[in-house]
Enzyme design. Structure first.
Site, PDB file in Angstrom:
ATOM      1  N   ARG A   1       0.592  -3.622  -3.633  1.00 38.84           N
ATOM      2  CA  ARG A   1       0.479  -2.672  -4.745  1.00 38.84           C
ATOM      3  C   ARG A   1       0.362  -1.245  -4.225  1.00 38.84           C
ATOM      4  O   ARG A   1       1.278  -0.447  -4.352  1.00 38.84           O
ATOM      5  CB  ARG A   1      -0.744  -3.033  -5.610  1.00 38.84           C
ATOM      6  CG  ARG A   1      -0.742  -2.381  -7.010  1.00 38.84           C
ATOM      7  CD  ARG A   1      -1.166  -0.929  -7.035  1.00 38.84           C
ATOM      8  NE  ARG A   1      -2.482  -0.676  -6.488  1.00 38.84           N
ATOM      9  CZ  ARG A   1      -2.987   0.527  -6.268  1.00 38.84           C
ATOM     10  NH1 ARG A   1      -2.273   1.608  -6.547  1.00 38.84           N
ATOM     11  NH2 ARG A   1      -4.176   0.687  -5.737  1.00 38.84           N
ATOM     12  N   ASP A   2      -0.742  -0.919  -3.590  1.00 38.44           N
ATOM     13  CA  ASP A   2      -0.974   0.456  -3.140  1.00 38.44           C
ATOM     14  C   ASP A   2       0.034   0.855  -2.069  1.00 38.44           C
ATOM     15  O   ASP A   2       0.474   2.005  -2.003  1.00 38.44           O
ATOM     16  CB  ASP A   2      -2.409   0.572  -2.596  1.00 38.44           C
ATOM     17  CG  ASP A   2      -2.906   2.005  -2.573  1.00 38.44           C
ATOM     18  OD1 ASP A   2      -2.186   2.897  -3.050  1.00 38.44           O
ATOM     19  OD2 ASP A   2      -4.018   2.234  -2.057  1.00 38.44           O
TER      20      ASP A   2
ATOM     21  N   HIS B   1     -12.592   1.572   0.387  1.00 35.78           N
ATOM     22  CA  HIS B   1     -11.133   1.669   0.486  1.00 35.78           C
ATOM     23  C   HIS B   1     -10.814   3.010   1.148  1.00 35.78           C
ATOM     24  O   HIS B   1     -10.935   4.055   0.524  1.00 35.78           O
ATOM     25  CB  HIS B   1     -10.553   1.602  -0.941  1.00 35.78           C
ATOM     26  CG  HIS B   1      -9.084   1.860  -1.045  1.00 35.78           C
ATOM     27  ND1 HIS B   1      -8.202   0.916  -1.528  1.00 35.78           N
ATOM     28  CD2 HIS B   1      -8.325   2.953  -0.759  1.00 35.78           C
ATOM     29  CE1 HIS B   1      -6.975   1.422  -1.533  1.00 35.78           C
ATOM     30  NE2 HIS B   1      -7.023   2.658  -1.071  1.00 35.78           N
TER      31      HIS B   1
ATOM     32  N   CYS C   1      -1.376   7.778  -1.900  1.00 39.03           N
ATOM     33  CA  CYS C   1      -1.358   8.104  -3.322  1.00 39.03           C
ATOM     34  C   CYS C   1      -0.237   9.093  -3.628  1.00 39.03           C
ATOM     35  O   CYS C   1      -0.218  10.188  -3.052  1.00 39.03           O
ATOM     36  CB  CYS C   1      -2.702   8.695  -3.736  1.00 39.03           C
ATOM     37  SG  CYS C   1      -2.736   9.234  -5.445  1.00 39.03           S
TER      38      CYS C   1
END
Length: 320
Positions: free
Chosen positions: A21-22, A213, A246
């Site tokens: 996902r990330d 995280h 991100c």
């Protein structure tokens, strides 16, 4: 595994891989669904106990993850790994529940301006959405976890006060969300900040079960893990090969790397239940599939006691 352990470290750590996902959400090239499924199955086969497999976001917002339900439907679930997905709102939660997810992850930023940039809404609105998703999860019998982004600093506001972290964690806990991860979205964490945040949260929100995280943006990701281990934190999120970052944080680079994290833990005498050799092979396979060099260190160097023949190494005299 030796019985010797770094003094003050926990005996066992739960490693959560967020690569599917990330790691992939901001990957510049389309990644085939089959590759994602093989990657997740490989992680499960290596003994990773928990994975963030996808995100039930708008396919327009994150086209890379538009195959969320398809990926989930085809993963080998016989091994009992816990599969989680990020859900931004009630609509995403409904899709995740329908697809049969094991647990849902809600998220918001501790900093107001990053929350606006990331989800286009205020923290208060995000907390209300989290509470609604927590209720949906309870009705469906699916646990909901909470992530706090920019927990160690914001690219727009700088330092994020501990009080803001405590406020979000307390609001989560009040909604029944007890498993909370502190996300270093922009790689601004330092060992001192980790120590400070973990201690403040343990005191102010004792019911919270904290995970960490980290990103390796400034090269101290594993140093921050070390600080977390000394605080007794036993859940860490990392990404296979160190992929990710991100898309809404300027200059952010990848998550800490799962196989590098596992190497640090095993070499420190901490058990994970993970097969480090299988994990490293999978990271190297993933690098070939994605077609770009990945930032992980172990991919390049191999384990510490991976010895080489003398004739494999160039000698100092300049002759091979």
């Amino acid at each position: 595994m030796s019985h010797h352990r770094v003094q003050g470290f926990p005996e066992h750590v739960r490693v959560v891989d967020v690569g599917p996902r990330d790691g992939l959400q901001a990957w510049p090239d389309p990644v085939p669904t089959e590759t994602k499924i093989a990657m997740v199955n490989g992680l499960i086969d290596a003994g990773i106990p928990q994975l963030e497999v996808t995100s039930f976001v708008s396919p327009r917002a994150v086209p890379q993850l538009s195959d969320a339900a398809e990926v989930l439907a085809q993963i080998d679930r016989s091994r009992g790994a816990e599969l989680t997905a990020l859900v931004p709102n009630a609509k995403g939660a409904a899709r995740a529940i329908e697809a049969g997810i094991d647990a849902m992850v809600v998220f918001l930023s501790a900093s107001e301006s990053h929350n606006q940039a990331n989800v286009n809404g205020s923290r208060a609105r995000s907390l209300a959405a989290a509470a609604e998703i927590a209720r949906m999860g309870e009705q469906a019998g699916i646990p909901v976890y909470g992530a706090i982004a920019t927990a160690f600093g914001c690219p727009f506001e700088g330092n994020v006060p501990v009080a803001d972290i405590v406020h979000v964690a307390q609001a989560y806990a009040d909604s029944g969300i007890r498993k909370i991860s502190l996300g270093d979205t922009t790689g601004m964490a330092t060992p001192l900040l980790v120590q400070e945040r973990c201690r403040n949260l343990a005191e102010a929100v004792p019911e919270a079960d904290i995970a960490l995280h980290f990103h390796n943006t400034r090269g101290v990701g594993l140093a921050c893990v070390y600080a977390g281990l000394l605080e007794g934190i036993t859940r860490y999120e990392a990404s296979l090969g160190g992929i990710g970052g991100c898309p809404f944080a300027p200059g952010a680079t990848g998550n800490i790397c799962t196989e590098d994290l596992v190497y640090l833990l095993h070499e420190s005498g901490v058990e994970t239940g993970i097969d480090a050799d299988k994990l490293l092979s999978l990271a190297r396979w993933t690098e070939t599939q994605l077609g770009r060099a990945l930032p992980g260190q172990l991919i390049k160097a191999g384990p510490r006691l991976h010895l080489r023949q003398r004739d494999e190494v160039r000698s100092a005299s300049g002759r091979a």
